[in-house]
Design a protein around this motif. Structure first.
Motif, PDB file in Angstrom:
ATOM      1  N   HIS A   1      39.880 -43.940 -54.582  1.00 34.86           N
ATOM      2  CA  HIS A   1      39.708 -44.670 -53.448  1.00 34.86           C
ATOM      3  C   HIS A   1      40.148 -45.834 -53.594  1.00 34.86           C
ATOM      4  CE1 HIS A   1      37.053 -46.451 -56.379  1.00 34.86           C
ATOM      5  NE2 HIS A   1      37.242 -46.131 -57.237  1.00 34.86           N
TER       6      HIS A   1
ATOM      7  N   ASP B   1      42.782 -50.342 -52.319  1.00 34.47           N
ATOM      8  CA  ASP B   1      43.600 -52.089 -52.101  1.00 34.47           C
ATOM      9  C   ASP B   1      45.174 -52.074 -52.466  1.00 34.47           C
ATOM     10  OD1 ASP B   1      40.806 -51.974 -52.486  1.00 34.47           O
ATOM     11  OD2 ASP B   1      40.406 -52.522 -54.263  1.00 34.47           O
TER      12      ASP B   1
ATOM     13  N   PRO C   1      32.008 -41.876 -42.445  1.00 38.48           N
ATOM     14  CA  PRO C   1      31.409 -42.796 -43.746  1.00 38.48           C
ATOM     15  C   PRO C   1      30.508 -42.728 -43.534  1.00 38.48           C
ATOM     16  CG  PRO C   1      34.185 -43.153 -42.602  1.00 38.48           C
ATOM     17  CD  PRO C   1      33.466 -42.493 -41.433  1.00 38.48           C
TER      18      PRO C   1
ATOM     19  N   GLU D   1      30.308 -42.327 -52.563  1.00 35.02           N
ATOM     20  CA  GLU D   1      31.269 -43.827 -52.432  1.00 35.02           C
ATOM     21  C   GLU D   1      32.760 -43.924 -52.269  1.00 35.02           C
ATOM     22  OE1 GLU D   1      28.010 -46.254 -54.604  1.00 35.02           O
ATOM     23  OE2 GLU D   1      29.732 -45.423 -55.339  1.00 35.02           O
ATOM     24  N   ARG D   2      33.319 -42.879 -52.727  1.00 31.82           N
ATOM     25  CA  ARG D   2      34.781 -42.786 -53.195  1.00 31.82           C
ATOM     26  C   ARG D   2      35.360 -42.087 -51.721  1.00 31.82           C
ATOM     27  NH1 ARG D   2      37.262 -42.437 -58.601  1.00 31.82           N
ATOM     28  NH2 ARG D   2      35.188 -42.781 -60.056  1.00 31.82           N
TER      29      ARG D   2
ATOM     30  N   ARG E   1      34.944 -44.628 -48.964  1.00 29.11           N
ATOM     31  CA  ARG E   1      36.016 -45.612 -48.659  1.00 29.11           C
ATOM     32  C   ARG E   1      37.595 -45.568 -48.393  1.00 29.11           C
ATOM     33  NH1 ARG E   1      39.624 -49.321 -52.024  1.00 29.11           N
ATOM     34  NH2 ARG E   1      38.576 -51.880 -51.120  1.00 29.11           N
TER      35      ARG E   1
ATOM     36  N   LYS F   1      37.487 -44.042 -44.069  1.00 32.62           N
ATOM     37  CA  LYS F   1      37.458 -45.395 -43.313  1.00 32.62           C
ATOM     38  C   LYS F   1      38.911 -45.958 -43.703  1.00 32.62           C
ATOM     39  CE  LYS F   1      34.909 -49.603 -43.039  1.00 32.62           C
ATOM     40  NZ  LYS F   1      33.253 -50.209 -43.463  1.00 32.62           N
ATOM     41  N   ASN F   2      39.999 -46.125 -44.873  1.00 35.92           N
ATOM     42  CA  ASN F   2      40.593 -47.054 -44.797  1.00 35.92           C
ATOM     43  C   ASN F   2      41.693 -46.633 -44.333  1.00 35.92           C
ATOM     44  OD1 ASN F   2      39.613 -49.469 -45.419  1.00 35.92           O
ATOM     45  ND2 ASN F   2      38.078 -47.964 -46.556  1.00 35.92           N
TER      46      ASN F   2
END
Length: 468
Positions: free
Chosen positions: A121, A125, A151, A208-209, A212, A215-216
């Motif tokens: 994840h 960034d 997600p 959660e990983r 994310r 979604k991205n």
């Protein structure tokens, strides 16, 4: 002249993930795509050799796995197969510390795409900072990915509405809009609810990983094809509202077979040569499934009861002091001439392609399923971990397999093993299963479909969205 396409691959440090990423790297390189495959030094050493014809296009990058301050990982442990289950959180924490060296590598390389796994994840960034598009490559089936959900249903209040309890995992989720039996059994639901949705010992849960990453990502790629999982792929497209791209099954090339020069394997294949066509069952549970003494002994007794010829590739269990503890007392003597147990590494492709092999008892791992169905073998399934139970339901739903019966706690018996094996291999009631398995094989082995069509489409997508 068009700019060379450069893709960075970042799989999770488990061979059930690294191998699909490696196979995808090979497939992309055959289309002239340059690939940087990022993992750790010891994992690089354990990957298959890159074909010499593609060596200029594939770079295997070993970023040293950072040490944890508490030193809580076994020395030399760089993949999930190197650690007991309770140490997986420490491996995840060390993996997360690859963020800084990975950022430096990507900033220096400036690739066109980063293709990541669900565990990575933090690569989101890095990609956003460097303005590089990300693709999520799922090592799982489309059915499994559909079962997990989009997600918005993975975290927070929305998740609690559809997945409030372990029991909510024991039936297909509400977004599956066609008949499906892909769901967890009670013992599997307990594991998924605790370790996937719950804490995994790191600041970020697995769910959660994944949320994310999905979604991205600009797109989601899956190791499957429309001919096998069409409805589930269509559903994923509806759920995610972004390109969902099947890569094909990435089947291994048969010319990649190992040359077997050592005497024990020569003897084993001589034994296989002497068996009747499609009469032998192959048993293999891979490197990630760590079977208990009770489980190995029940499988062994089940093989005896089935009275089928067999070859069993058994991973040496950590709990055994020596070979005398692996198997039930007297098993080797009672099955001499009827079957062979091999310890450690086994040339699985070479075994599966032998004409005497007719079926397989295995864990329903997605990669193994692809290899086995590629030869049209009948399937007896004993799922153990992660997505394997969901794969098993899918294969049974398609009439391609029989699943071993289990109690609510997940335990199984020798009688259940023998019954499933006989249905898969010899009983009349299993004949439709054997027919369908043979009919499915051409899809898995159609290299024009699996490589030229699906990988060709993926490469076109990647090129059409080159940002530099």
């Amino acid at each position: 002249m068009a700019k060379e396409l450069h893709v960075v691959m970042l799989p999770w440090s488990a061979f059930g993930h690294m191998m699909p990423f490696f196979q995808l790297s090979i497939a992309l390189a055959k289309f002239g795509v340059r690939v940087s495959f990022v993992t750790t030094p010891r994992n690089v050493e354990r990957l298959p050799k890159v074909p010499s014809s593609l060596a200029s296009l594939i770079a295997l990058i070993g970023l040293p796995l950072p040490h944890l301050q508490n030193g809580d990982l076994p020395r030399g442990a760089e993949a999930s197969t190197d650690v007991p289950f309770h140490k997986i959180p420490q491996l995840k924490m060390a993996y997360d510390l690859l963020q800084d060296p990975f950022q430096k590598f990507v900033a220096h390389q400036s690739p066109d795409w980063i293709i990541i796994d669900f565990m990575s994840h933090w690569a989101i960034d890095i990609a956003q900072e460097l303005q590089i598009p990300v693709m999520y490559f799922s090592a799982f089936s489309a059915a499994t990915t559909s079962f997990v959900g989009p997600p918005e249903y993975l975290t927070g209040e929305a998740r609690m509405k559809v997945r409030p309890s372990m029991e909510s995992l024991m039936s297909p989720p509400p977004w599956v809009n066609f008949p499906s039996s892909v769901a967890k059994k009670k013992h599997e639901a307990f594991q998924m609810f605790k370790f996937f949705f719950g804490s995994n010992g790191t600041p970020f849960s697995d769910v959660e990983r994944l949320a994310r990453v999905m979604k991205n990502s600009r797109a989601i790629a899956l190791r499957t094809c429309c001919e096998f999982e069409g409805p589930y792929l269509d559903l994923l497209q509806q759920l995610h509202g972004k390109p969902v791209i099947p890569t094909g099954f990435l089947p291994p090339d048969m010319h990649e077979r190992t040359q077997l020069n050592d005497q024990p394997w020569k003897d084993t294949f001589k034994w296989l040569d002497d068996q009747k066509p499609r009469s032998v069952v192959f048993i293999g549970f891979g490197s990630e499934c760590k079977l208990s003494k009770e489980q190995i002994h029940e499988i062994a007794h089940g093989l005896e009861l089935s009275d089928l010829p067999f070859i069993w590739a058994l991973r040496e269990p950590e709990w055994a002091k020596d070979e005398t503890e692996f198997l039930p007392p007297g098993f080797a003597a009672r099955t001499r001439g009827k079957g062979i147990v091999t310890l450690g590494w086994a040339p699985q492709l070479e075994i599966l392609s032998h004409e005497s092999i007719g079926g397989s008892l295995f864990h329903a791992g997605w990669g193994s399923m692809i290899e086995i169905l590629g030869f049209g073998h009948s399937l007896a399934l004993l799922p153990m971990i992660a997505d394997q139970g969901l794969n098993a339901r899918l294969l049974v739903e398609k009439g391609l397999a029989v699943e071993i019966e289990r109690a609510e706690d997940g335990s199984f018996s020798r009688d259940g093993i023998a019954k499933a094996l006989k249905i898969a291999m010899v009983l009349e009631e299993g004949e439709p299963l054997r027919v369908r398995a043979k009919q499915a094989a051409p899809i898995f082995r159609d290299m024009k479909l699996q490589h030229e069509h699906y990988i060709g489409q993926l490469v076109q997508f990647l090129k059409s969205r080159q940002t530099k």
